[in-house]
Design a protein around this motif. Structure first.
Motif, PDB file in Angstrom:
ATOM      1  N   PHE A  52      -5.977  -8.729  -8.099  1.00 52.49           N
ATOM      2  CA  PHE A  52      -4.710  -8.808  -7.375  1.00 52.49           C
ATOM      3  C   PHE A  52      -3.777  -7.635  -7.721  1.00 52.49           C
ATOM      4  O   PHE A  52      -2.592  -7.662  -7.411  1.00 52.49           O
ATOM      5  CB  PHE A  52      -4.003 -10.130  -7.695  1.00 52.49           C
ATOM      6  N   ALA A  53      -4.309  -6.637  -8.369  1.00 56.19           N
ATOM      7  CA  ALA A  53      -3.481  -5.529  -8.844  1.00 56.19           C
ATOM      8  C   ALA A  53      -2.686  -4.874  -7.725  1.00 56.19           C
ATOM      9  O   ALA A  53      -1.505  -4.607  -7.875  1.00 56.19           O
ATOM     10  CB  ALA A  53      -4.349  -4.500  -9.570  1.00 56.19           C
ATOM     11  N   ASN A  54      -3.301  -4.595  -6.609  1.00 55.93           N
ATOM     12  CA  ASN A  54      -2.572  -3.930  -5.510  1.00 55.93           C
ATOM     13  C   ASN A  54      -2.382  -4.864  -4.316  1.00 55.93           C
ATOM     14  O   ASN A  54      -2.343  -4.434  -3.176  1.00 55.93           O
ATOM     15  CB  ASN A  54      -3.279  -2.634  -5.096  1.00 55.93           C
ATOM     16  N   LEU A  55      -2.231  -6.130  -4.576  1.00 48.72           N
ATOM     17  CA  LEU A  55      -2.045  -7.120  -3.508  1.00 48.72           C
ATOM     18  C   LEU A  55      -0.748  -6.856  -2.753  1.00 48.72           C
ATOM     19  O   LEU A  55      -0.700  -6.954  -1.516  1.00 48.72           O
ATOM     20  CB  LEU A  55      -2.060  -8.540  -4.080  1.00 48.72           C
ATOM     21  N   LYS A  56       0.303  -6.499  -3.465  1.00 49.45           N
ATOM     22  CA  LYS A  56       1.586  -6.243  -2.811  1.00 49.45           C
ATOM     23  C   LYS A  56       1.461  -5.094  -1.810  1.00 49.45           C
ATOM     24  O   LYS A  56       1.968  -5.174  -0.694  1.00 49.45           O
ATOM     25  CB  LYS A  56       2.641  -5.927  -3.860  1.00 49.45           C
ATOM     26  N   ASP A  57       0.759  -4.040  -2.198  1.00 54.46           N
ATOM     27  CA  ASP A  57       0.556  -2.904  -1.290  1.00 54.46           C
ATOM     28  C   ASP A  57      -0.217  -3.329  -0.043  1.00 54.46           C
ATOM     29  O   ASP A  57       0.107  -2.932   1.079  1.00 54.46           O
ATOM     30  CB  ASP A  57      -0.184  -1.769  -1.995  1.00 54.46           C
ATOM     31  N   LEU A  58      -1.240  -4.148  -0.248  1.00 49.77           N
ATOM     32  CA  LEU A  58      -2.049  -4.610   0.877  1.00 49.77           C
ATOM     33  C   LEU A  58      -1.233  -5.483   1.819  1.00 49.77           C
ATOM     34  O   LEU A  58      -1.361  -5.411   3.049  1.00 49.77           O
ATOM     35  CB  LEU A  58      -3.281  -5.386   0.381  1.00 49.77           C
ATOM     36  N   MET A  59      -0.360  -6.325   1.255  1.00 54.44           N
ATOM     37  CA  MET A  59       0.477  -7.211   2.082  1.00 54.44           C
ATOM     38  C   MET A  59       1.522  -6.405   2.852  1.00 54.44           C
ATOM     39  O   MET A  59       1.864  -6.755   3.983  1.00 54.44           O
ATOM     40  CB  MET A  59       1.164  -8.262   1.208  1.00 54.44           C
ATOM     41  N   ASN A  60       2.037  -5.347   2.261  1.00 52.62           N
ATOM     42  CA  ASN A  60       3.044  -4.533   2.920  1.00 52.62           C
ATOM     43  C   ASN A  60       2.475  -3.737   4.084  1.00 52.62           C
ATOM     44  O   ASN A  60       3.212  -3.359   4.995  1.00 52.62           O
ATOM     45  CB  ASN A  60       3.719  -3.586   1.919  1.00 52.62           C
ATOM     46  N   LYS A  61       1.189  -3.442   4.069  1.00 53.64           N
ATOM     47  CA  LYS A  61       0.545  -2.670   5.137  1.00 53.64           C
ATOM     48  C   LYS A  61       0.528  -3.460   6.444  1.00 53.64           C
ATOM     49  O   LYS A  61       0.462  -2.885   7.514  1.00 53.64           O
ATOM     50  CB  LYS A  61      -0.869  -2.270   4.752  1.00 53.64           C
ATOM     51  N   LYS A  62       0.574  -4.758   6.388  1.00 56.23           N
ATOM     52  CA  LYS A  62       0.518  -5.579   7.611  1.00 56.23           C
ATOM     53  C   LYS A  62       1.833  -5.617   8.230  1.00 56.23           C
ATOM     54  O   LYS A  62       2.660  -5.595   8.736  1.00 56.23           O
ATOM     55  CB  LYS A  62       0.032  -6.980   7.293  1.00 56.23           C
TER      56      LYS A  62
END
Length: 126
Positions: A116-126
């Motif tokens: 989950f290290a870059n989960l925030k980045d992945l969520m922001n891309k949407k």
């Protein structure tokens, strides 16, 4: 021949019923039978209720883990379902023998990967 066979079947049936009743009386005298008379048919941990259909899934747990300690007042017994009984014995074994496992597990390094290290980045891309 049907008369003899009917008599044999009747005798065999009577013998089976008699043996079943005798075995039931022996079970009732056993600690399980006594515990089932003393306590309500409810698991002492998960509170699952039992009836005659599923009573075989309700077990007697010895609180001090000594199966030879069967006081008549039932003070060493607890009714547990199969699952809770298994869990209780697993916890007991981990307590008895787990101290060595716990010490060695502290020495072992934890996992280095965090999914989950870059989960925030992945969520922001949407």
């Amino acid at each position: 021949m049907t008369i003899k066979k009917t008599q044999i079947d009747a005798n065999k049936s009577a013998q089976i019923v008699s043996e079943a009743r005798r075995n039931q009386e022996l079970r009732e005298q056993s600690y399980r039978g006594q515990a089932l008379k003393l306590y309500p048919w409810i698991c002492g941990r998960c509170t699952r209720e039992f009836d005659h259909k599923n009573l075989s899934e309700l077990t007697v747990h010895h609180r001090n883990h000594n199966h030879d300690d069967n006081p008549q007042d039932g003070s060493n017994w607890e009714l547990l379902c199969l699952y809770c009984h298994d869990n209780e014995h697993q916890r007991y074994e981990e307590t008895r023998f787990g101290s060595a496992k716990t010490a060695s597990s502290k020495d072992t390094a934890g996992a280095g990967h965090n999914p989950f290290a870059n989960l925030k980045d992945l969520m922001n891309k949407k």
